[in-house]
Structures are given as C-alpha cells and as structure tokens.
Design a protein around this motif. Sequence first.
Motif, short mmCIF file in Angstrom:
data_model
loop_
_atom_site.label_atom_id
_atom_site.label_comp_id
_atom_site.label_asym_id
_atom_site.label_seq_id
_atom_site.Cartn_x
_atom_site.Cartn_y
_atom_site.Cartn_z
N THR A 67 0.84 -1.21 0.00
CA THR A 67 0.00 0.00 0.00
C THR A 67 0.86 1.25 0.00
O THR A 67 0.58 2.22 -0.72
N VAL B 20 2.84 1.88 -3.59
CA VAL B 20 2.13 2.49 -4.72
C VAL B 20 1.95 3.99 -4.53
O VAL B 20 1.64 4.70 -5.49
N LYS B 21 2.16 4.48 -3.29
CA LYS B 21 2.05 5.91 -3.05
C LYS B 21 3.31 6.67 -3.49
O LYS B 21 3.28 7.90 -3.64
N SER C 152 4.01 2.19 -8.50
CA SER C 152 3.15 1.21 -9.17
C SER C 152 3.98 0.28 -10.05
O SER C 152 3.74 -0.93 -10.12
N ARG D 108 5.81 -2.17 -7.89
CA ARG D 108 4.93 -3.24 -7.44
C ARG D 108 4.74 -4.28 -8.55
O ARG D 108 4.76 -5.50 -8.28
N LYS D 109 4.58 -3.83 -9.78
CA LYS D 109 4.46 -4.77 -10.90
C LYS D 109 5.73 -5.58 -11.07
O LYS D 109 5.69 -6.77 -11.40
#
Length: 920
Positions: free
Chosen positions: A558, A561-562, A567, A570-571
């Motif tokens: 969480t 992604v901030k 993002s 994370r991928k």
Amino acid sequence: MPDYGRMDPFSFAGSKDVDHPVSVRIMNLEGDEPPVKYSTLLDRPDLRHIGSNTGPFSDLYVTVQVWAGSKPFTVPVQTAYKPFRSERKWNEWLELPITYKQLPVNAHLAITMWDLSPTGGKRALDHAIPFGGTTLPLFDADNQVQKGRQKCLVHRHKHADGTDNSKTPALVAAKRKANARNSDVTPQDKDAEELDRMEKLFKKHEMGEIPRVDWLDQMVFRSFEKRGLQAAKSSMKMLQRQRAVNGDRGNEADDDDEGSIDDGRPSPSIFLLNVELPRFDFPVVFADHEYEPPPISALQSLSASQGNLSQRQPQVHFGPGINALGESSDGFGARLIKVYDPEVGLRDNPAEAKHRRLFRSSHRHGILDKDLKPNAKVRDELNMIMSYSPTHVLSPEETDLVWKFRYHLTRDKRALTKFVKSVNWGDQSESKQAIQVLGRWTEIDIDDALELLGPSFDNPAVRSYAVDRLRKADDQELLLYLLQLVQGLKYEHISVDSEHDGTQDSSLAKFLIQRAAANFMLGNYLYWYLMVECDDHSPEQGLDNRNIYRKVAYEFMTELVKQPGGSEDRKTLLRQAELIAILSKISGEVKVSNESIAKKVERVKNFFADAKNELVTIDPPLPMPLDPSIKITGVAPDQVTVFKSSLNPIKCTFKTTTGSSYSIIFKLGDDLRQDQLVIQIITLMDQLLQKENLDLKLSPYKILATSTTAGASQFVQSQSLSSIVGKFKANPALAYLRHHNPDDRQPLGVRPETLDTYVKSCAGYCVITYILGVGDRHLDNLLLAPDGHFFHADFGFILGRDPKPFAPVMKLSKEMVECMGGVNSEHYQMFKQYCFLAYTALRKSSNLILNLFSLMVHANIPDIRLEPDKAVMKVRERFHLELTEEEAIVYFGNVIEGTLTAFAPVVIDKLHEWAQALRA
C-alpha cells in the motif's frame, strides 16, 4: 494418525490421537442368588426392606466413574431409572466426561450397582446401598484399549474399588494351592466348556474377525439358543468361579474391615454384569501425550534485569516438622513434593523486590543523583559491567549500581543496554523516569540498537528509541541487518485487524516500510523475506506470526504504490514472483520424473525455449530477485544444466542488460534459509574486516530463499577441491592455480596476486567457519575459483553440529596448506597472520554478531531451532571473550596446529571420497 501407518504390515493407532469420549453400554445383569431365610428376616429387620431381598428383579441403578492412580478422574455418571420385569436389563450407553487421549495407562472403570433401602446401612449413601461393584481396566495386558462386550464379575455388597490394587476386579483368576494334585481339581462340565468356547467365537464374530455368512450364522444362533445359556451358567462353571471368589474373599477378610454383609443366605451369590465398550477399526495402543515445557517467551514478559530468574529454580525452605533434618524430601515417604513451576520461577523474589524499591526510591527523585560521581573502585566495577557481552545476565547488585549512577553513565554509549536491563519496567514510576533518562543518553552504536529490538525488551519506548538510532543508518548498512530486522517484527505489538493500521503500533514496522518503499533494493529483499515468513506453516511459526507478516506485507504494498514510480515497482515484484513460480514448476517436473539426466536437461531446454513461458525474452528487463542491481533480458536455453543430486537443482544462465551473463542455481525441495543466514553473516563480516583495512578476498555469493521449500543461489565459476584432486595428482590445488595463472619467474610457478588472493581467502573462511561452527566440511564443499578465490558452500550444519564423529572445529586440509608451499613456507606464515588479524578484528564486533543471532532465535532456522536458548551461547563460546587479545591469538594458533596434526579429518575425507565413488 500420521505417525503410525508407516509400520506396515501392522495398522494401529495411538490413544493420544483418539479424540473420542470414553463411553460404556450397561447391558444386563446375569446370575441369581438364593432368597434370604424367613427366620433371618424376623431376626434382622434391617434386611426386610432392601429392594433385592423383596424380589429377584428389583430396581437397581448403575454408576460409572473413571479412576487412575488410586484417584477418581471424573465425576460418576448414572443410568436412568428403569423398572425391571423379567430380568435386570438396562441396555443404556453412558458417556463419561473424558476422552481416550486423556487416559493414563492405568485407567479403570469403577462400576457400582446400587440397591435401595429406607433404613440405610453399611456404606450407604442416603437411601442407596451398594448391591455390588466391579472394576474393569480400560487397557489390557498388551496396553491395548479394551473394546467390545465384557463380562464383569460383581463383588456383592461392595463399592467398586478404583484403586490400583483393586479389591473388586472384573476378572478373577481361579486360585490353586501350591501342593494341589491334578486329581484334586474338579473337572469342568463339558457343556460349560462348550459354552465358554462358543462365547469366545461369538465375540470374534461380533468384532469382524470371523467372516459373516448370513444363512449359516442363523443356524448357529438357533442351535446355541437351544442349549440354554442360562442353565449352563448355573452349572459347574459358575461353581468354579464361586470357589475363586470365596478364596479371594477369604483373603480379603483379613485386610478389609467391612468385609461382606452377612445376610444369612445359605450360599454366596454369583452375578455377572455384561457391558459393552466402543469398537475401533484398528487396535488402539496406549501412547502418552508428551507435553513440551512451556517456553519462557509464552509467559508474561519481564524486564531484562529479571532474566536471571529463569535460570534458577525456586528454593524451597522447610518448616519445623516438614522434611526436617534426617527426613529426605526425595524418599517415597516424603511429606512434601517439590514441583517446579516455570511461571513461579520467573517471578521476582518478594524480598529482593522490596529491597530494590527501597533502594531506588532513595535514588529516584533526589537532585543529588544527577551530580553523583563514582569513586575509583566503583568506576572500575562499572567499566567491568560495560564490558559484558549481550548474553551476560546482570546480578541484582550490578543493576542497583547502574541505576544509582545512571546520570553519570549517560555519557557512555555502551551503558545504555545495561541501564535498560537494570530497570524494572513493571514499576510505573521507575519506568517513567527511565524513559526520561533515555532522552539524555549519548548516541549509541548500531549493535546496541539491534539488541534493544530483541525478544528481551518489550517496552515500546525502548524499541522506538532503538528505531530512531536505525534511522541514521544508510540504506547499504541497513541492508546488512534487514534479515534480522524482519525477524524483530515478531516482538512488536502489531494489530492484524484489517481495519486498523498495524504499523501505527510498531515503530519498527513503520520504519522498514518507509525505507523499503523509497529504495527498491531494500524493497526487493523486504518483499521476499516477508513472503518466506508468510509461507512458513510450521508449528514454530504459528498463525499469529503469519498474520503479522501478512499485515506488514499488505501495508508495504500500500505504501509502495504511493511513491513516485511505486506502481511500476509493485508490478516488478509481481513479475519476479511469476518468474519464481515458472522455475518452481519446471523444477518440480524434473524432480519427479524418472528420466536420465540427459533427458531432464533436454526437457528444461525445451521448456525455456518455449515462447509461451516468456523466458527467452524478458521485456521490459527484470531486476534479478537475488540481486536487483542485475537486470535480466532473457534466459539462454542452451546453457542449462541439471545436477545429479536427489533434488536435481537446475543451473540456468540469464542474459543481462550489460551484455554479460548471470547464472543461478534454482533448487526446489530444500529450505535455504540457513544458507541465506550464513551468507548474510559472511557478507557482514567481510564489511567489518574491510573497515579494519583487512580485505581477505571473501566471496559471499548471493543466495535467496523464495519460500520454505525453494530458493536460488548465485553460480560462481569454480571447482571443488575433490574434482581438482581427481585431475591433478601432485599438489592438486597449486597445480590447478598454476594451470590458470602460470608465472615461471615465481618460486611456485603462480602469479603473486593469485597466490595472495588464495592465502587471504583461505584465512578469512577458516576464521569465519570456525566462529559460526560450520560442520560437514569435506573436499566437495570447498571450492576454488581460477583466479585464486577460495570459498565454502553448503551450510547445512552450523553452530558446532556435524554428522561425522570427531569432526575438527576448523577445516584446514593438507591440500590447502600444500598449495601455500607447506607449513614452513612464507605464505603459510602469512596465512596464520591473516587468521590472527581476522579473529581479533571480529572479536571487537562480537556484540553485533551476537545480537544478530539473538534476533534469529525464533526464525525457524533448523540448527538454531534445535536448541534456541543455546544458539547465541555457542557463537559466544567461539569468540572466547574471557581471553585477552594476546591469549586469544595463542589459542587460535593452537586451533590451527591441532587441526593440521589431527588424524580424524584425513579419515573423514577419505571415507567421504569412497562414499561418493560408490554413489557414482
């Protein structure tokens, strides 16, 4: 029952695994007795109104109770009221409040039948008097659970005696006198013999031991009914049992004051109670449940100053007349039984607690405390306390001394951990002042901050203070301790409630998430460390810990992604997980296939070359999970290798963005967390040595556990000493280096920098593997690279464990020394000097290494899990901190010489060589 089915062809279960309530079916009462004489009833009015004297089928009820060790185990269970007509038949199941797994081996069923009398009598309970009792053991002579129908002999007018030496046994063997002749024994009636034999066969048929044939069974049953079971039971067989009971009663009369009630009947009564016990598909054998001693960590946390209380058992002081002089407390007749209660053992001594409160109250609010200075003698005592290792337990006098001079010690960074250990955190006033003093302390070292994050320190303010010190460490330094910091999350107060932000309660979790989200290198390793902990479903981990790690992993994603570009990061982590899943899939297929190595290699090549698996080209480039600084663009299928070991590890080579290649060994079916820990400690030790300007050319290759049963390690181009010995006969290691780095101008024919690298790396690994107690060292896991780098692999045994007897404490083989030119060479003397320098340098950082191992105590590392309370002590013993630097050098020199002259390592290497040859 997982542990019992392996003993084929036997099939049985252990009683500790049978979670079924003990139950018994009270069926019916067989037998009769002659009526009481009328003249006796006239003389004995107390016998007139007893139910069984008024009619042959008077009302009775039955109570059943479990006894063991001469003590009742349960409350009695009673049959319902039921009037009888033609026979005493209950046919009722009674369930007792205990299960089979809770039964001890000496458990009995105490069954008592109760008669009614308005006048009471001997052994009466209100208006109930015992009609008779019987005691049936729940385990037979072979320790198997009794099952099926049982005939129990009823001892008239007696309670069921549930003690170990029961006077009301359900089965009584007929007694014979020692001098009795065969001719004196009354022969048994043939009808009774036949009925007895048929009863046994019926029981086997009922238990399924005799196959059922319906039409034949009906004929046998009708024939048996015609013989008349009741008539036969009142024949000679009943008389013989009567004789046995009379013999027992004659003996009991001597030691039983109550005896049997004399009711004036012409002959004794004989009754049999038929009961039925539950049946099981398999024999159930007694197996006791082994209770593990309660871990200290499971009890209420105490301050570190009270840690010494767990080391000693409570002392029992006897009062007058209780085990006084001359009376041993260990004898059979002792009146006092000493039982060690760990929870009581952890409690503070009330007298010492009172003394501490009185002493510290005088040094709590006084203004003079801030200016209190120790004299020369006290200063020496304080310096001695400051030099203690993290594992040392402070005495009450030492904790009082540290508390008294706490303000003076705020200028000494070494004193903080000793001060925290001296505080009674259960005392609110003392705890509040201690937190205020913490704010005045000078900045501590990183090793002390790690100690404060261990399991001994529970106070949130102390742990938050340690995290504040970690904030000043850069990402590279933090990476060295990340594995231990992830383990430290187990000791934090983290809420796993989905609606609650768990990191708000944990300064450590919040710190790790923030730093890892801002740096992908940290985030990569934090992600995989958390995934392994979430995957650990062993009993040692527990559901609570798994939920903590799942919560931290969720909040890390969480937070990630901030961040800018979070993002994509994370991928990337999810793509890494997909890569590991694909490698696990092909590894699993290869491991279970019965193909030859050549066919397995061909299978893996075809799998990698298949475009559907998306391994030939990886776009965009993917950071390697082992080392995120390496970005891979695809796999090279033609460079695949499958090793011959039982797990068939796969070596695969990846192409990188720099045009070079990066090879890894992926293994499925093995827990690599122990190897990962050892490599991490070696990496840390290499950094510590380089800070001392001592570069020993160590090769801590990358290794990463991706789950509890899978992982990958970096492949370093090298050869084992075993294969080198097979290729080169005379001085094999030197011949190998001379082959790759020739220099005819040098005495040994090898380039000087290559030989220097070899000598330094040999010294570094000898010292490090000695400190870590690395075992199972043989020529197959000693590796040598062409450029002279020597290193160890396969760390399946650490902390002094070794599968071979008489194993040396350090691995220094003759092949290693011969490559240096022998024991009289200059290179060997340099090797010893490097060993001494490395050992003394690492002893200076012993606190850091010990604190790292303390954080790994509950990490489910195999060799730490065996004796978690001794793991840190085993490492501490290898440092020999009680010795001065000069004494430590002399000691380590003796270790080197002792290893070289020992005969056992030579035998072990030769035996291992033969074993490998046989396997091949």
